[in-house]
Structures are given as C-alpha cells and as structure tokens.
Motif scaffolding. Structure first.
Motif, PDB file in Angstrom:
ATOM      1  N   GLN A   1      -7.835   3.203   2.541  1.00  0.00           N
ATOM      2  CA  GLN A   1      -7.979   2.127   1.569  1.00  0.00           C
ATOM      3  C   GLN A   1      -9.444   1.973   1.147  1.00  0.00           C
TER       4      GLN A   1
ATOM      5  N   VAL B  88      -5.946   3.113  -2.867  1.00  0.00           N
ATOM      6  CA  VAL B  88      -5.720   3.988  -1.714  1.00  0.00           C
ATOM      7  C   VAL B  88      -5.917   5.454  -2.069  1.00  0.00           C
TER       8      VAL B  88
ATOM      9  N   LEU C  29       0.810  -1.213   0.000  1.00  0.00           N
ATOM     10  CA  LEU C  29       0.000   0.000   0.000  1.00  0.00           C
ATOM     11  C   LEU C  29       0.848   1.270   0.000  1.00  0.00           C
TER      12      LEU C  29
ATOM     13  N   VAL D 218      -5.527   1.693   6.433  1.00  0.00           N
ATOM     14  CA  VAL D 218      -4.360   1.011   5.865  1.00  0.00           C
ATOM     15  C   VAL D 218      -3.567   0.315   6.961  1.00  0.00           C
TER      16      VAL D 218
END
Length: 348
Positions: free
Chosen positions: A130, A265, A118, A305
């Motif tokens: 996210q 994201v 990520l 995240v």
C-alpha cells in the motif's frame, strides 16, 4: 484471417517481447509458478527466492513495463505461460480485469488478511502493498498549519507553488478518480481547473524529480507517493538525503468527518489461462504473510496491506494517518471519466 493481419499481430507481439526482461529460468522443479511482473526485479526476486526455499515451488519471472505486459497477456491468450500478473496501481489492475486476462479467486487466506477495500470486489485481484499519494511540502517555505485538504490545493493562495506529474500518470488518474467518487464530476472538474492554475511549472517528470524540485525551492508543495520520499531519505547519496531533510509529509483530509488520505496498492491476480493455479495462489498467500509484508515496508518504504504488521522506521517517521477506505476497484471503474476530466481542465 488474411496474411497481412497475421503478420501485423506477429509484429506487435515481437515488439512487446523486445521490451521484456527475462530472468531466473525455472529448472527441474516439481511445482512451478510463472510470473509476469511490472515491479522491478529487485522488488520481487528476493521474495521469490524465499518463497521457493520455504515451499519448494519453483518460479520463472518475466519483468517489463505494466502496459506492455498487459498487452502481451492479451495477445498470448490461451497460449500464455503466465500464472500470476503483478502490477502497480488499482487502475491498472482494473484494466487487467476488464481486459479479461484475470480470473476470480475465492481464497479464505487472502480475503481474511487483505482488507476488502484493498482488493477487487469480485476477487479478480488483490492488493499486496500500500502507498499513499499525499502532500509533501518544503518545510522551509510552507507553514504546516495552512495545509488542509486535497480540495484546498485549488485555492489561489497556492498559485505557482505546486509541482505535479502529467495527466498521463496512472497515479494522478487514480487520485482524480477518488475525487470524483468523493465529490462528483462537477466539483472535481472545478477543482482540477483551479489546480492547473496553481502549477509552478508544466507537469512532468517522475515523483522523485518533483520532490527534488520541491526541496530546491522550485515549488513549495508536491503531490507524490510516500515511498519516493522514503527512498530519498534512505539514499546512499549524501546530496539526496540532504535534500530530503527539507521535505515533510502532510496528511490531508484528516477531519473527523472527512474521508482521509488517498491510498493505492501494488497488487496481483491469477491469470485467466493459468496452468499452475494452486502454485499461483500459494505465491499470493506467501506475499501477504507478515514476513513478506514487513520486507516490502523495509525495502520499498510501502505500507503493509495486512493490519498489525510492523512498519519501518521511515514509515513511522511519516506519522499516523487516516486513510480513505474507498474500495479501490472504483479507481479503475472511474479511470476513463478521470482522464477526460483532466483533459478538459487543461492538465497536460
């Protein structure tokens, strides 16, 4: 440089400056951070206020369209006041990296808290929240058991049933990029051609428009980001909440050996010519604290995240799912191929 060329650059800069909304001027802070944000003010300003209260670091926030802010950073160059650039979608974050407006950041707090897939593989940008672009269907029209994968949406059984945004949507471009990585260009090309044949109407509108159309029976399934359905479920409008009751989330590609649902994201990076690097990094660290991650989940229905952060009731209501662990840098790297493939498939 000729006068004509200088005037052209000035006019371009003025054009983009006119698109920008300036808010929260910095006043007399010993430390400061200047932020260019493609996220709407209401989705970042409350966190900035909490950040200032906790750290004593002041801020100046400039919000605007993602592409406009990126172009502004390019034009301003060394003269840019921005320390932090915040935008949505790994594809756009990768564009910023490739445009040379970000710098790498080696920070233990960020690399420890944010999973490797990520964030940029060279730490030019970091995911802050996210979302998943998944299948959302009208539960009155579709039997859940016949849904399975993204690939299956190209099956003729879905002819005339799919609502989707246009090929200019970065969200769709990133989804297609992930398909290319998973299946290769030739298979993804065939998939896209089949998908186009199943469109219920010409692609267009935003995800909320697609979900409303699906709830109304104009199409049976949509590909949309989950937080749009979260907003509908939590809307102040009785009519919109009622429409959302017709919709359900389906998580595709959940088989034991399959890759999982596509995720993306919103994220940020430190700008190449940042004057306040330490303050900028302090802001990024703050945005991945548990409290900040929980706030995003509650307010914008986005997934944290950071592992272990409690999710909102709305997100828990969507159910658990296996997420694709593809490093999101690949979405930006494959963006050009994805766009060309969509064009060839007739995805307008």
């Amino acid at each position: 440089m000729h006068l004509e060329e200088k005037m052209k650059k000035i006019l371009i800069l003025i054009k983009f400056l006119c698109l920008i909304q300036i808010s929260v001027p910095l006043q007399g802070a010993e430390k400061e951070v200047n932020i260019y944000s493609a996220r709407k003010e209401e989705l970042i300003l409350p966190l900035l206020k909490m950040f200032k209260k906790e750290t004593g670091i002041g801020y100046k926030l400039i919000t605007g369209k993602a592409d406009g802010l990126l172009k502004r950073l390019e034009i301003e160059g060394k003269l840019s006041p921005a320390d932090v650039f915040i935008t949505v979608d790994a594809g756009r974050l990768q564009r910023a990296k490739e445009a040379g407006v970000l710098q790498p950041v080696n920070n233990i707090e960020l690399t420890n808290r944010i999973p490797k897939n990520l964030r940029d593989n060279e730490n030019f940008w970091f995911g802050l929240s996210q979302r998943s672009r998944t299948i959302i269907y009208n539960k009155n029209e579709v039997v859940k058991g016949i849904l399975s994968t993204y690939e299956d949406l190209a099956n003729p059984k879905w002819s005339g049933q799919l609502c989707i945004r246009s090929s200019t949507s970065i969200y769709n471009q990133s989804l297609v990029a992930s398909m290319i990585v998973a299946n290769g260009i030739m298979k993804t090309q065939k998939w896209a051609e089949g998908l186009v044949k199943n469109f219920a109407r010409p692609p267009g509108g935003g995800d909320t428009d697609l979900l409303k159309a699906t709830a109304a029976g104009q199409c049976n399934i949509a590909l949309a980001n989950t937080y749009y359905l979260g907003r509908m479920k939590n809307s102040e409008s009785d009519q919109i909440r009622k429409a959302a009751e017709n919709l359900e989330v389906f998580w595709p590609n959940q088989g034991e050996n399959d890759r999982g649902a596509h995720v993306n994201v919103s994220g940020a990076g430190i700008t190449k010519y940042a004057k306040n690097i330490e303050s900028g990094i302090a802001l990024l660290e703050y945005l991945v604290k548990d409290e900040s991650q929980k706030w995003y989940a509650e307010v914008n229905n986005e997934y944290p995240v950071v592992n272990g952060v409690m999710m909102s009731d709305t997100l828990r209501g969507f159910g658990k799912f296996k997420a694709d662990t593809l490093n999101l840098s690949k979405l930006g790297e494959m963006n050009a191929e994805a766009v060309k493939l969509m064009d060839r498939a007739g995805w307008k």
